[in-house]
Design a protein around this motif. Structure first.
Motif, short mmCIF file in Angstrom:
data_model
loop_
_atom_site.label_atom_id
_atom_site.label_comp_id
_atom_site.label_asym_id
_atom_site.label_seq_id
_atom_site.Cartn_x
_atom_site.Cartn_y
_atom_site.Cartn_z
N SER A 178 0.84 -1.21 0.00
CA SER A 178 0.00 0.00 0.00
C SER A 178 0.87 1.25 0.00
CB SER A 178 -0.92 0.00 1.23
OG SER A 178 -1.76 -1.13 1.25
N MET A 179 1.88 1.25 0.84
CA MET A 179 2.79 2.38 0.92
C MET A 179 3.56 2.56 -0.38
SD MET A 179 4.08 4.70 3.02
CE MET A 179 4.10 4.15 4.73
N ALA A 180 4.05 1.45 -0.94
CA ALA A 180 4.88 1.53 -2.13
C ALA A 180 4.14 2.16 -3.30
CB ALA A 180 5.37 0.13 -2.51
N GLU A 181 2.88 1.82 -3.47
CA GLU A 181 2.12 2.34 -4.60
C GLU A 181 1.95 3.86 -4.51
OE1 GLU A 181 -2.28 1.42 -6.18
OE2 GLU A 181 -0.97 -0.35 -6.14
N MET A 182 1.67 4.35 -3.31
CA MET A 182 1.48 5.79 -3.13
C MET A 182 2.80 6.56 -3.24
SD MET A 182 -1.38 6.18 -0.10
CE MET A 182 -0.44 5.28 1.13
N VAL A 183 3.83 6.03 -2.59
CA VAL A 183 5.09 6.77 -2.49
C VAL A 183 5.81 6.82 -3.84
CG1 VAL A 183 7.38 6.78 -1.44
CG2 VAL A 183 5.37 6.36 -0.03
N THR A 184 5.77 5.75 -4.61
CA THR A 184 6.44 5.78 -5.91
C THR A 184 5.72 6.71 -6.89
OG1 THR A 184 5.24 3.78 -6.54
CG2 THR A 184 7.48 3.52 -5.73
N TYR A 185 4.42 6.91 -6.70
CA TYR A 185 3.69 7.87 -7.53
C TYR A 185 4.10 9.29 -7.17
CZ TYR A 185 -0.22 10.68 -9.27
OH TYR A 185 -0.99 11.65 -9.88
N LEU A 186 4.24 9.56 -5.86
CA LEU A 186 4.59 10.91 -5.42
C LEU A 186 5.64 10.82 -4.31
CD1 LEU A 186 4.03 13.89 -5.83
CD2 LEU A 186 2.17 13.72 -4.18
N PRO A 187 6.91 10.69 -4.66
CA PRO A 187 7.98 10.56 -3.66
C PRO A 187 8.40 11.92 -3.10
CG PRO A 187 8.89 10.35 -5.87
CD PRO A 187 7.41 10.50 -6.04
N ALA B 9 0.61 -2.49 -7.03
CA ALA B 9 0.67 -3.63 -6.11
C ALA B 9 -0.44 -4.63 -6.43
CB ALA B 9 0.52 -3.13 -4.67
N ARG B 10 -0.21 -5.87 -6.06
CA ARG B 10 -1.21 -6.91 -6.25
C ARG B 10 -2.22 -6.91 -5.10
NH1 ARG B 10 2.34 -12.25 -8.03
NH2 ARG B 10 3.24 -11.40 -9.95
N PHE B 11 -3.36 -7.49 -5.38
CA PHE B 11 -4.40 -7.74 -4.36
C PHE B 11 -4.93 -6.47 -3.71
CE2 PHE B 11 -1.28 -11.34 -4.07
CZ PHE B 11 -2.01 -12.23 -4.85
N GLN B 12 -4.86 -5.36 -4.40
CA GLN B 12 -5.41 -4.12 -3.84
C GLN B 12 -6.81 -3.87 -4.42
OE1 GLN B 12 -4.35 -2.72 -1.37
NE2 GLN B 12 -2.11 -2.59 -1.31
N PRO B 13 -7.70 -3.29 -3.61
CA PRO B 13 -7.51 -2.73 -2.27
C PRO B 13 -7.70 -3.73 -1.13
CG PRO B 13 -9.72 -2.23 -3.01
CD PRO B 13 -9.06 -3.00 -4.13
N TYR B 14 -7.85 -5.04 -1.48
CA TYR B 14 -8.14 -6.03 -0.44
C TYR B 14 -7.00 -6.16 0.55
CZ TYR B 14 -11.38 -6.99 -4.22
OH TYR B 14 -12.31 -6.85 -5.21
N ALA B 15 -5.76 -6.02 0.06
CA ALA B 15 -4.61 -6.10 0.96
C ALA B 15 -4.66 -4.98 2.00
CB ALA B 15 -3.31 -6.03 0.16
N ALA B 16 -5.06 -3.79 1.57
CA ALA B 16 -5.15 -2.67 2.51
C ALA B 16 -6.23 -2.93 3.57
CB ALA B 16 -5.44 -1.38 1.76
N TRP B 17 -7.36 -3.50 3.14
CA TRP B 17 -8.41 -3.84 4.11
C TRP B 17 -7.90 -4.89 5.10
CZ3 TRP B 17 -12.36 -1.01 5.17
CH2 TRP B 17 -12.99 -0.23 4.19
N TYR B 18 -7.14 -5.86 4.60
CA TYR B 18 -6.57 -6.90 5.45
C TYR B 18 -5.62 -6.28 6.48
CZ TYR B 18 -3.63 -10.97 6.64
OH TYR B 18 -2.93 -11.93 7.30
N GLY B 19 -4.74 -5.41 6.02
CA GLY B 19 -3.82 -4.76 6.93
C GLY B 19 -4.53 -3.90 7.96
N LEU B 20 -5.57 -3.19 7.52
CA LEU B 20 -6.33 -2.33 8.44
C LEU B 20 -7.02 -3.15 9.52
CD1 LEU B 20 -7.53 0.41 9.26
CD2 LEU B 20 -9.32 0.06 7.54
N THR C 106 -5.35 5.65 4.51
CA THR C 106 -4.92 6.61 3.49
C THR C 106 -4.89 5.96 2.12
OG1 THR C 106 -3.56 7.78 5.14
CG2 THR C 106 -3.07 8.18 2.82
N TYR C 107 -4.38 4.74 2.05
CA TYR C 107 -4.34 4.06 0.75
C TYR C 107 -5.75 3.83 0.21
CZ TYR C 107 -3.81 0.78 -2.99
OH TYR C 107 -3.89 0.20 -4.23
N LEU C 108 -6.67 3.41 1.05
CA LEU C 108 -8.04 3.14 0.60
C LEU C 108 -8.69 4.40 0.03
CD1 LEU C 108 -9.18 0.78 3.50
CD2 LEU C 108 -8.81 0.14 1.10
N CYS C 109 -8.44 5.53 0.68
CA CYS C 109 -8.98 6.80 0.17
C CYS C 109 -8.30 7.20 -1.13
CB CYS C 109 -8.82 7.89 1.23
SG CYS C 109 -9.87 7.65 2.69
N TRP C 110 -7.00 6.98 -1.23
CA TRP C 110 -6.26 7.28 -2.46
C TRP C 110 -6.73 6.39 -3.60
CZ3 TRP C 110 -2.12 4.58 -5.11
CH2 TRP C 110 -1.44 5.36 -6.05
#
Length: 569
Positions: free
Chosen positions: A112-121, A468-479, A446-450
């Motif tokens: 989740s972090m990687a997808e957001m940060v690589t878009y806007l580092p 990233a794979r398995f998104q947004p389900y991975a973010a829900w799992y982590g949350l 934050t990732y889910l809203c993004w």
């Protein structure tokens, strides 16, 4: 018109290209000052402000720095010493299962972090993303929670360093050791970011060598390669057993033992936030950040999963030496399962080497926390959520007042001058465990809203620099996992006969404070939750795109640098 991650509308950059110019001395760069004149390009990497107009940090961290920062920030004394508590509480089976399961949550958070940060580092990315993509009040609460967590970890590691040094001798006063460590942190973090990168690279490399060495040591001695020629293998998994009982007998006791191991894993295993905090000061971030996120996760998973397996092989959960070391607050690595096993197998010299390497690990972790805490405060200041004085940087791009405030907080480590070190360490552990879990939950929200904003604005995820794979389900799992563990982490105080006001307050303080921070900022600034269609996905993207377009890699200075870049690039 909404742009994608690869095709961005032209817009005026918020800042211009600038270079450090090899200037000597310290000069403050205010928001209204002109940039320094051009100087020697070889002295500083050409850098671009990666965030708001006041962002004066420099992009001078290489790929190898970023990768080792992620490892260095998360591997401290917990992996070598505190992990023994997990064996005592739950046994080797519970510890191994807990660490393996928690790594799956870390994977969800990392992607989740990687997808957001690589878009806007940008500098302090997820702290600022929380305000941009969710709610400014949410960003305020998230940022200050992360700052408290990182700042509190600095005196924790300083206290650990002092304890480790006293493994050899009590000749040096506690206060002197603390003062020396704080001064060293100040020199490394105030000189320039490249000095931090280099020092952290070598310190983290030492941690890498130590954990690999201990895993090899475990494999050799379990097969009989020890002075006693004892081929013990997985003996302790069957005698006394794989699952220890905690607080109760039977299945309930074994479940509570596993739960205690899972709580320990949630405190011990981290990583993605340390990589992300360096995004605003990384060279060529859209190329190196995806590799860094992927590599750090797999390496940390290997270290923590295999490490939890190794300590369960080396010592039984009813080992009296290890239990006594923890109960008496024995100094240094005396409580380490590895050192306990070395003593049992009559192996000499190695315990002192392990203790020295653990000291390096603790110092490196504290150094990383100073960096991350100062950058999180810097990000808050850039977003107007902290005083503007914290946006001031030296000519080398170091947010000096942020670093100084963190070093002032580090003075809390002097508490151990008048209190038992073990007590002080536990204070900091209890305070920051909930903070880390809240931080992970905030990243997932934050990732889910993004993700919702991308969908609402018609931006295809296939256009992103990293998907990233398995998104947004991975973010829900982590949350889900992190939210549950936030409230479970202090469960022991609710067991019959275990109530303790101090433990309750330290375990749940941040759970009460964060909603207050959120509501206070919301009422003060009258913020509202951003609708997905209104989220600003464009801000600062043009600067990053321009930087990538004009980026020229700095060639390695020698063959040794080329080797390091190849190994960790």
């Amino acid at each position: 018109m909404v742009s994608t991650g690869n095709d961005v509308e032209a817009q005026a950059p918020n800042s211009s290209l600038k270079r450090g110019a090899g200037e000597s001395g310290v000069r403050f760069v205010g928001d209204g000052e002109k940039q320094p004149a051009a100087g020697d390009l070889t002295s500083e990497v050409l850098s671009l402000s990666s965030g708001a107009p006041g962002d004066k940090t420099h992009r001078s961290l290489k790929s190898r720095h970023i990768q080792l920062i992620g490892i260095g920030g998360t591997i401290g004394t917990a992996l070598y010493v505190q992990i023994g508590r997990g064996i005592l509480n739950g046994g080797p089976g519970s510890l191994f299962l807990a660490f393996t399961i928690w790594c799956s949550f870390i994977l969800a958070i990392t992607t989740s972090m990687a997808e957001m940060v690589t878009y806007l580092p940008i500098s302090s990315p997820f702290v600022r993303f929380a305000g941009r993509y969710v709610d400014e009040a949410f960003g305020f609460a998230t940022g200050w929670n992360f700052f408290v967590f990182e700042a509190a970890m600095v005196p924790f590691e300083i206290t650990a360093c002092n304890v480790i040094i006293h493994y050899w001798s009590d000749a040096v006063p506690v206060g002197a050791i603390i003062a020396i460590i704080i001064i060293m942190f100040a020199l490394i973090n105030l000189l320039a970011v490249q000095w931090y990168g280099e020092s952290e690279f070598w310190a983290a490399l030492g941690k890498f060598v130590l954990i690999v060495g201990l895993l090899i040591f475990t494999f050799i001695v379990m097969l009989g390669g020890n002075p006693l020629h004892d081929r013990f293998g997985f003996r302790y998994w069957s005698n006394p057993g794989a699952f220890a009982e905690l607080y109760h007998k039977g299945n309930l006791g074994r479940w509570l033992g596993f739960l205690q191991c899972l709580i320990q894993a949630s405190f011990t295993i981290a990583g993605p936030e340390y990589v992300s905090m360096a995004a605003g000061e990384a060279e060529n971030p859209r190329v190196i950040m995806p590799r860094a996120f992927n590599a750090v996760f797999y390496r940390l998973t290997a270290f923590f999963v295999l490490g939890s397996l190794a300590v369960g092989v080396l010592v039984p959960y009813n080992d009296t030496e290890m239990a006594l070391a923890f109960s008496s607050g024995a100094p240094g690595a005396a409580a380490s399962p590895y050192v306990v096993a070395m003593h049992r197998l009559q192996i000499r010299i190695l315990p002192d080497i392990v203790n020295a390497m653990v000291l390096t690990a603790a110092f490196s972790a504290g150094n990383s926390y100073v960096y991350c805490a100062s950058r999180s405060l810097y990000g808050l200041a850039l977003e107007g959520k902290a005083h503007s004085i914290f946006t001031r940087c030296t000519a080398k791009g170091v947010p000096i007042y942020c670093v100084l405030l963190v070093l002032i907080i580090a003075l809390l480590s002097f508490l151990q001058v008048s209190n038992d070190s073990a007590v002080v360490l536990q204070w900091f552990v209890n305070l920051v465990t909930a903070s880390q879990l809240i931080n992970f939950s905030s990243i997932c929200i934050t990732y889910l809203c993004w993700h919702a904003a991308l969908k609402a604005q018609g931006i295809s995820r296939s256009s992103l620099p990293y998907r990233a794979r398995f998104q947004p389900y991975a973010a829900w799992y982590g949350l889900a996992g992190c939210s549950v563990m936030t409230f479970v982490s202090g469960y022991t105080v609710f067991l019959p006969g275990n109530w303790d006001v101090a433990t309750f307050m330290f375990s749940y303080t941040m759970i009460f404070i964060c909603p207050l921070l959120f509501l206070g900022w919301k009422l003060l600034k009258k913020t509202r939750i951003h609708r997905p269609s209104e989220v600003d996905l464009i801000k600062n993207v043009a600067e990053v795109e321009e930087y990538q377009r004009t980026f020229v890699a700095t060639p390695p200075r020698n063959a040794f640098d080329r080797l390091l870049d190849w190994m960790f690039g």
